[in-house]
Design an enzyme around this catalytic site. Structure first.
Site, PDB file in Angstrom:
ATOM      1  N   ASP A  67      -3.354  -8.704   1.764  1.00 33.87           N
ATOM      2  CA  ASP A  67      -4.506  -8.005   2.338  1.00 33.87           C
ATOM      3  C   ASP A  67      -5.712  -8.005   1.399  1.00 33.87           C
ATOM      4  O   ASP A  67      -5.620  -8.384   0.228  1.00 33.87           O
ATOM      5  CB  ASP A  67      -4.124  -6.562   2.700  1.00 33.87           C
ATOM      6  CG  ASP A  67      -3.218  -5.906   1.655  1.00 33.87           C
ATOM      7  OD1 ASP A  67      -3.234  -6.348   0.491  1.00 33.87           O
ATOM      8  OD2 ASP A  67      -2.502  -4.968   2.000  1.00 33.87           O
ATOM      9  N   ASP A 136       2.444   6.518   3.471  1.00 33.34           N
ATOM     10  CA  ASP A 136       2.581   6.768   4.908  1.00 33.34           C
ATOM     11  C   ASP A 136       3.491   5.728   5.575  1.00 33.34           C
ATOM     12  O   ASP A 136       3.580   5.662   6.794  1.00 33.34           O
ATOM     13  CB  ASP A 136       1.202   6.793   5.590  1.00 33.34           C
ATOM     14  CG  ASP A 136       0.457   5.463   5.473  1.00 33.34           C
ATOM     15  OD1 ASP A 136       1.001   4.503   4.881  1.00 33.34           O
ATOM     16  OD2 ASP A 136      -0.680   5.371   5.991  1.00 33.34           O
ATOM     17  N   HIS A 138       3.217   2.371   5.259  1.00 29.78           N
ATOM     18  CA  HIS A 138       2.615   1.072   5.586  1.00 29.78           C
ATOM     19  C   HIS A 138       3.165  -0.043   4.691  1.00 29.78           C
ATOM     20  O   HIS A 138       3.614   0.195   3.568  1.00 29.78           O
ATOM     21  CB  HIS A 138       1.080   1.123   5.541  1.00 29.78           C
ATOM     22  CG  HIS A 138       0.464   1.254   4.181  1.00 29.78           C
ATOM     23  ND1 HIS A 138      -0.640   2.031   3.937  1.00 29.78           N
ATOM     24  CD2 HIS A 138       0.771   0.699   2.986  1.00 29.78           C
ATOM     25  CE1 HIS A 138      -0.981   1.940   2.673  1.00 29.78           C
ATOM     26  NE2 HIS A 138      -0.135   1.134   2.063  1.00 29.78           N
ATOM     27  N   GLU A 143      -0.803   0.154   9.257  1.00 31.90           N
ATOM     28  CA  GLU A 143      -0.673   1.606   9.220  1.00 31.90           C
ATOM     29  C   GLU A 143       0.199   2.114  10.375  1.00 31.90           C
ATOM     30  O   GLU A 143       0.408   1.402  11.365  1.00 31.90           O
ATOM     31  CB  GLU A 143      -2.073   2.237   9.299  1.00 31.90           C
ATOM     32  CG  GLU A 143      -2.995   1.858   8.124  1.00 31.90           C
ATOM     33  CD  GLU A 143      -2.639   2.580   6.814  1.00 31.90           C
ATOM     34  OE1 GLU A 143      -1.460   2.917   6.604  1.00 31.90           O
ATOM     35  OE2 GLU A 143      -3.560   2.791   5.994  1.00 31.90           O
TER      36      GLU A 143
HETATM   37  C1  F6R Z   1      -1.198  -3.861  -1.327  1.00 30.44           C
HETATM   38  C2  F6R Z   1      -0.472  -3.460  -0.140  1.00 30.44           C
HETATM   39  C3  F6R Z   1      -0.027  -2.038   0.056  1.00 30.44           C
HETATM   40  C4  F6R Z   1       0.641  -1.428  -1.176  1.00 30.44           C
HETATM   41  C5  F6R Z   1       0.973   0.026  -0.914  1.00 30.44           C
HETATM   42  C6  F6R Z   1       1.581   0.700  -2.135  1.00 30.44           C
HETATM   43  O1  F6R Z   1      -1.504  -5.238  -1.268  1.00 30.44           O
HETATM   44  O2  F6R Z   1      -0.269  -4.261   0.701  1.00 30.44           O
HETATM   45  O3  F6R Z   1       0.856  -1.998   1.147  1.00 30.44           O
HETATM   46  O4  F6R Z   1       1.792  -2.155  -1.482  1.00 30.44           O
HETATM   47  O5  F6R Z   1      -0.164   0.714  -0.537  1.00 30.44           O
HETATM   48  O6  F6R Z   1       0.606   0.807  -3.119  1.00 30.44           O
HETATM   49  P1  F6R Z   1       0.984   1.211  -4.603  1.00 30.44           P
HETATM   50  O7  F6R Z   1       1.838   0.124  -5.134  1.00 30.44           O
HETATM   51  O8  F6R Z   1      -0.317   1.278  -5.338  1.00 30.44           O
HETATM   52  O9  F6R Z   1       1.705   2.505  -4.515  1.00 30.44           O
END
Ligand code: F6R
Length: 256
Positions: A67, A136, A138, A143
């Site tokens: 992303d 959450d 995702h 989401e």
């Molecule tokens: C990032 C992504 C997100 C993260 C998720 C966890 O490229 O796709 O799904 O993996 O938000 O973020 P952290 O690792 O910062 O807790």
């Protein structure tokens, strides 16, 4: 799902990195799916170490990131392109023309997303996808409540995700409202998935994803439908799992 519980995030990251490294050694033209955020940092550090100390060769590897924020140019310190350059790409020998990250500043975002899907297909699909999990539930920026069959597209971030990610920005209001993200359908086509979750703040959502019902309310729960997922979790992250003893039992016997 195979659940690998390790004492620390560092050990879990090294184990995940070693597993992917083995794939790269066996198949030098491996296609990697990559994530940003705090979770994969230890894994990237270990790949960099394996590259510098043991000659792990990324020269034929192709990568696709999950992303990117809409509206942040590549040289913006909070863009995921910038993050990947700093945390991984500048330190290994991956070829710039084999690195793919959605362009969140493209004039035509729908065309950008369609081209991204096509590029993944042209590369032969993703062999090993690295995932973190949002608080959450995702994966990528898919989401809660979205389609479990979605493809790469523009997705609005939840208020929760914007709060979680505000730590990377000077100002909480600067967190973009939209991202481009691989879809869940795209992620599920990866041949192998490594889901990483570290720390007690991930424990409850990880338990829902791994042991709860498959539901769009917890997008990561759809990984239960994938035939080859390995979950790498540290002890604090495993605290809410109900079947810890079983996972450890399986781990002990698979090492025999
Ligand atoms: C990032 C992504 C997100 C993260 C998720 C966890 O490229 O796709 O799904 O993996 O938000 O973020 P952290 O690792 O910062 O807790």
């Amino acid at each position: 799902m195979e659940v690998m519980i390790q004492d620390t995030a560092e050990t879990a990251s090294r184990t995940a990195a070693a597993l992917a490294a083995e794939e790269i050694r066996d198949h030098p033209d491996t296609v990697l799916g990559l994530a940003t955020g705090s979770t994969p940092l230890g894994l990237y550090r270990e790949w960099i170490r394996l590259h510098s100390d043991e000659g792990l060769d990324f020269g034929r590897v192709t990568s696709f990131n999950l992303d990117e924020y809409v509206g942040l140019p590549a040289d913006h310190p909070c863009s995921y392109r910038y993050f990947m350059q700093e945390q991984l790409f500048n330190h290994i020998n991956i070829r710039p023309d084999r690195v793919h990250i959605p362009n969140g500043t493209a004039g035509d975002l729908a065309a950008e997303c369609a081209a991204y899907e096509q590029a993944i297909r042209d590369a032969g699909g993703i062999d090993v996808q690295v995932l973190g999990i949002g608080s959450d539930g995702h994966i990528g920026f898919n989401e809660p409540g979205g389609s479990l069959a979605s493809r790469t597209r523009r997705e609005i971030l939840t208020a929760q995700t914007r709060r979680d990610n505000a730590r990377f920005f000077d100002n909480p209001e600067d967190v973009p409202l939209y991202s481009l993200t691989m879809g869940i359908g795209t992620i599920l086509e990866s041949r192998r998935i490594l889901l990483l979750a570290f720390g007690e703040h991930k424990a409850d959502i990880l338990a829902k994803a791994v042991e709860g019902p498959v539901t769009a309310s917890v997008p990561a729960s759809v990984l239960q439908m994938h035939p080859h997922v390995t979950v790498f979790v540290d002890e604090p992250g495993a605290a809410s799992l109900a079947r810890v003893d079983h996972y450890k039992w399986v781990m002990r016997h698979s090492l025999e």
